[in-house]
Design a protein around this motif. Structure first.
Motif, mmCIF file in Angstrom:
data_model
loop_
_atom_site.group_PDB
_atom_site.id
_atom_site.type_symbol
_atom_site.label_atom_id
_atom_site.label_comp_id
_atom_site.label_asym_id
_atom_site.label_seq_id
_atom_site.Cartn_x
_atom_site.Cartn_y
_atom_site.Cartn_z
ATOM 1 N N ASP A 35 0.803 -1.221 0.000
ATOM 2 C CA ASP A 35 0.000 0.000 0.000
ATOM 3 C C ASP A 35 0.837 1.273 0.000
ATOM 4 O O ASP A 35 0.418 2.310 -0.527
ATOM 5 N N ALA A 36 2.003 1.230 0.648
ATOM 6 C CA ALA A 36 2.800 2.442 0.819
ATOM 7 C C ALA A 36 4.276 2.072 0.949
ATOM 8 O O ALA A 36 4.621 0.955 1.358
ATOM 9 N N TRP A 37 5.127 3.036 0.623
ATOM 10 C CA TRP A 37 6.574 2.837 0.658
ATOM 11 C C TRP A 37 7.237 4.128 1.136
ATOM 12 O O TRP A 37 6.659 5.202 1.033
ATOM 13 N N SER A 38 8.463 4.018 1.639
ATOM 14 C CA SER A 38 9.234 5.225 1.947
ATOM 15 C C SER A 38 10.682 5.029 1.518
ATOM 16 O O SER A 38 11.183 3.903 1.457
ATOM 17 N N LEU A 39 11.333 6.152 1.213
ATOM 18 C CA LEU A 39 12.713 6.145 0.744
ATOM 19 C C LEU A 39 13.663 6.502 1.874
ATOM 20 O O LEU A 39 13.297 7.219 2.812
ATOM 21 N N ASN A 40 14.900 6.023 1.741
ATOM 22 C CA ASN A 40 15.972 6.347 2.673
ATOM 23 C C ASN A 40 17.197 6.795 1.882
ATOM 24 O O ASN A 40 17.345 6.468 0.701
ATOM 25 N N TYR A 41 18.090 7.509 2.552
ATOM 26 C CA TYR A 41 19.329 7.937 1.899
ATOM 27 C C TYR A 41 20.086 6.739 1.347
ATOM 28 O O TYR A 41 20.738 6.821 0.302
ATOM 29 N N ARG A 42 19.990 5.616 2.029
ATOM 30 C CA ARG A 42 20.613 4.374 1.555
ATOM 31 C C ARG A 42 20.200 4.047 0.131
ATOM 32 O O ARG A 42 21.004 3.536 -0.667
ATOM 33 N N ASP A 43 18.954 4.326 -0.225
ATOM 34 C CA ASP A 43 18.472 4.007 -1.574
ATOM 35 C C ASP A 43 19.204 4.818 -2.635
ATOM 36 O O ASP A 43 19.405 4.352 -3.755
ATOM 37 N N LEU A 44 19.616 6.040 -2.275
ATOM 38 C CA LEU A 44 20.410 6.839 -3.207
ATOM 39 C C LEU A 44 21.807 6.256 -3.357
ATOM 40 O O LEU A 44 22.359 6.236 -4.462
ATOM 41 N N LEU A 45 22.383 5.786 -2.273
ATOM 42 C CA LEU A 45 23.708 5.170 -2.349
ATOM 43 C C LEU A 45 23.675 3.927 -3.231
ATOM 44 O O LEU A 45 24.589 3.684 -4.029
ATOM 45 N N ILE A 46 22.624 3.136 -3.087
ATOM 46 C CA ILE A 46 22.514 1.908 -3.871
ATOM 47 C C ILE A 46 22.311 2.213 -5.345
ATOM 48 O O ILE A 46 22.829 1.497 -6.218
ATOM 49 N N SER A 47 21.585 3.277 -5.651
ATOM 50 C CA SER A 47 21.315 3.608 -7.050
ATOM 51 C C SER A 47 22.476 4.337 -7.728
ATOM 52 O O SER A 47 22.471 4.518 -8.952
ATOM 53 N N ALA A 48 23.471 4.753 -6.954
ATOM 54 C CA ALA A 48 24.651 5.378 -7.542
ATOM 55 C C ALA A 48 25.498 4.321 -8.251
ATOM 56 O O ALA A 48 25.593 3.175 -7.793
ATOM 57 N N PHE A 49 26.117 4.681 -9.363
ATOM 58 C CA PHE A 49 26.904 3.702 -10.112
ATOM 59 C C PHE A 49 28.155 3.298 -9.337
ATOM 60 O O PHE A 49 28.895 4.138 -8.819
ATOM 61 N N ASN A 50 28.368 1.995 -9.251
ATOM 62 C CA ASN A 50 29.553 1.432 -8.609
ATOM 63 C C ASN A 50 30.100 0.359 -9.547
ATOM 64 O O ASN A 50 29.413 -0.636 -9.804
ATOM 65 N N PRO A 51 31.298 0.534 -10.083
ATOM 66 C CA PRO A 51 31.826 -0.425 -11.066
ATOM 67 C C PRO A 51 32.043 -1.822 -10.504
ATOM 68 O O PRO A 51 32.149 -2.793 -11.256
ATOM 69 N N THR A 52 32.092 -1.949 -9.182
ATOM 70 C CA THR A 52 32.344 -3.262 -8.576
ATOM 71 C C THR A 52 31.069 -4.002 -8.197
ATOM 72 O O THR A 52 31.119 -5.191 -7.890
ATOM 73 N N VAL A 53 29.921 -3.293 -8.187
ATOM 74 C CA VAL A 53 28.652 -3.918 -7.789
ATOM 75 C C VAL A 53 27.572 -3.534 -8.791
ATOM 76 O O VAL A 53 27.237 -2.357 -8.924
ATOM 77 N N SER A 54 27.018 -4.504 -9.477
ATOM 78 C CA SER A 54 25.937 -4.232 -10.423
ATOM 79 C C SER A 54 24.596 -4.241 -9.700
ATOM 80 O O SER A 54 24.292 -5.159 -8.939
ATOM 81 N N ARG A 55 23.806 -3.212 -9.943
ATOM 82 C CA ARG A 55 22.442 -3.147 -9.394
ATOM 83 C C ARG A 55 21.404 -3.383 -10.494
ATOM 84 O O ARG A 55 20.207 -3.185 -10.258
ATOM 85 N N GLU A 56 21.825 -3.780 -11.664
ATOM 86 C CA GLU A 56 20.924 -3.959 -12.791
ATOM 87 C C GLU A 56 19.821 -4.975 -12.444
ATOM 88 O O GLU A 56 20.078 -6.107 -12.048
ATOM 89 N N GLY A 57 18.562 -4.526 -12.573
ATOM 90 C CA GLY A 57 17.426 -5.394 -12.343
ATOM 91 C C GLY A 57 16.986 -5.525 -10.898
ATOM 92 O O GLY A 57 15.988 -6.202 -10.610
ATOM 93 N N LEU A 58 17.690 -4.863 -9.989
ATOM 94 C CA LEU A 58 17.335 -4.962 -8.568
ATOM 95 C C LEU A 58 16.033 -4.223 -8.279
ATOM 96 O O LEU A 58 15.840 -3.092 -8.719
ATOM 97 N N ILE A 59 15.146 -4.847 -7.521
ATOM 98 C CA ILE A 59 13.958 -4.160 -7.011
ATOM 99 C C ILE A 59 14.410 -3.324 -5.818
ATOM 100 O O ILE A 59 14.929 -3.866 -4.838
ATOM 101 N N PRO A 60 14.255 -1.984 -5.858
ATOM 102 C CA PRO A 60 14.789 -1.143 -4.778
ATOM 103 C C PRO A 60 13.848 -1.035 -3.579
ATOM 104 O O PRO A 60 12.708 -1.508 -3.607
#
Length: 342
Positions: A35-60
């Motif tokens: 029904d509802a969701w909330s965002l955290n600063y962590r979600d921005l860190l995860i969505s930032a590009f990191n060449p060592t960790v692929s987030r492609e296809g991840l449900i955030p």
């Protein structure tokens, strides 16, 4: 069933809405209609590009709430129609934290909850009382529980404590509300006078603008008559940590949570040792701690501070708004059709 997945675009991952099939339940699982969701600063860190960790296809996202719409054959203590929140660490349910629990974090090592439906183990949810709305419940799994573990499980905060809080984000404002519920003294710093005014309305005792008072650690020592503070909710990271250490009272505890200014702070171990200080690394909490927090929230009638609500269809806009740092408190998503600013 629709869900968001992260897909790389230029120098970051952005959430894109996709169609997904319904997952068949295993005997120990439940299906939640979110029904509802909330965002955290962590979600921005995860969505930032990191060449060592692929987030492609991840449900955030780790945070959300919904109603149970189906239960597996081995689920006996939960029933259809109950409101629940998935817990942040899928496998940290009770007892002490173990290193492998890191690999069970939703929206990071495991798929998150930004979907119309979530399938999860029956022991990895917390039942939300009917007195707490779906939107309020969606703010609790990460930010609120992080503040709870920091202040009470690890920090043993009480009415004799003085707490320094950095900023007015989700964790910060939950900490402010929790601390005032037990009559602790709170000093809060921010770069915005408007945000400081909101903190004052929530009960903050001392307000410091660190833009106009860059040596805020000296001001903290001044307002505490040279003693310093017993607890510091450290959210800044490298740029704020030295000043936090400077204004920590003898025997005090730095509750290390945030990395808003990056990583790699150098700790003055001599100062820490000389005052018998403590640094407590804080990473959310367990299901058991979540359940204890729910009781406290109800007893003290605490309501989350929600700044902005976006419809489910505007997840990318919600991410961008969070990144702009205009908010105080929480940025949320609902199934609604319009954006609401509170």
């Amino acid at each position: 069933m629709k869900q968001y997945q992260l897909h790389k675009h230029e120098d970051k991952y952005i959430p894109q809405l996709v169609d997904a099939g319904t997952v068949e339940l295993r005997p120990d699982e439940i299906r939640i209609a979110m029904d509802a969701w909330s965002l955290n600063y962590r979600d921005l860190l995860i969505s930032a590009f990191n060449p060592t960790v692929s987030r492609e296809g991840l449900i955030p996202l780790s945070d959300g709430s919904g109603l149970i719409e189906a239960v597996g054959s081995n689920v006996g203590h939960l029933s259809i129609g109950q409101r629940v929140c998935p817990i942040f660490f899928h496998d940290w349910r009770t007892g002490a934290f173990e290193e492998q629990d890191v690999q069970s974090a939703l929206g990071g090592a495991r798929p998150g909850v930004l979907a119309e439906e979530v399938v999860i183990h029956k022991d990895s949810v917390v039942v939300i009382p009917k007195q707490i709305s779906a939107l309020d419940a969606a703010t609790l799994p990460c930010a609120a529980l992080t503040a709870w573990q920091a202040l009470f499980v690890r920090g043993h905060l009480d009415q004799h404590s003085t707490l320094l809080i950095q900023g007015t984000g989700g964790v910060a404002l939950f900490a402010l509300q929790f601390a005032k519920a037990v009559n602790a003294k709170v000093i809060l710093i921010s770069s915005s006078d408007d945000k400081l005014k909101q903190a004052q309305q929530l009960g903050a005792d001392v307000l410091i603008n660190y833009r106009t008072t860059p040596e805020w650690d000296k001001e903290v020592k001044k307002v505490t008559e040279g003693v310093g503070v017993s607890h510091i909710l450290e959210l800044g990271g490298p740029a704020t940590f030295p000043r936090s250490l400077n204004c920590l009272a003898a025997g005090g505890n730095i509750l290390q949570i945030g990395v808003l200014t990056g990583f790699g702070a150098e700790t003055n171990l001599m100062r820490l040792q000389s005052i018998n200080g403590t640094i407590s690394g804080i990473s959310v909490g367990s299901r058991e701690q979540f359940e204890d927090m729910i009781v406290f929230i109800q007893q003290h009638k605490i309501r989350p501070i929600i700044n902005t609500i976006f419809p489910f269809s505007q997840a990318a806009e919600a991410f961008n708004y969070l990144a702009s740092a205009q908010h105080t408190g929480k940025v949320c998503l609902t199934k609604g059709s319009c954006k609401v600013v509170i």
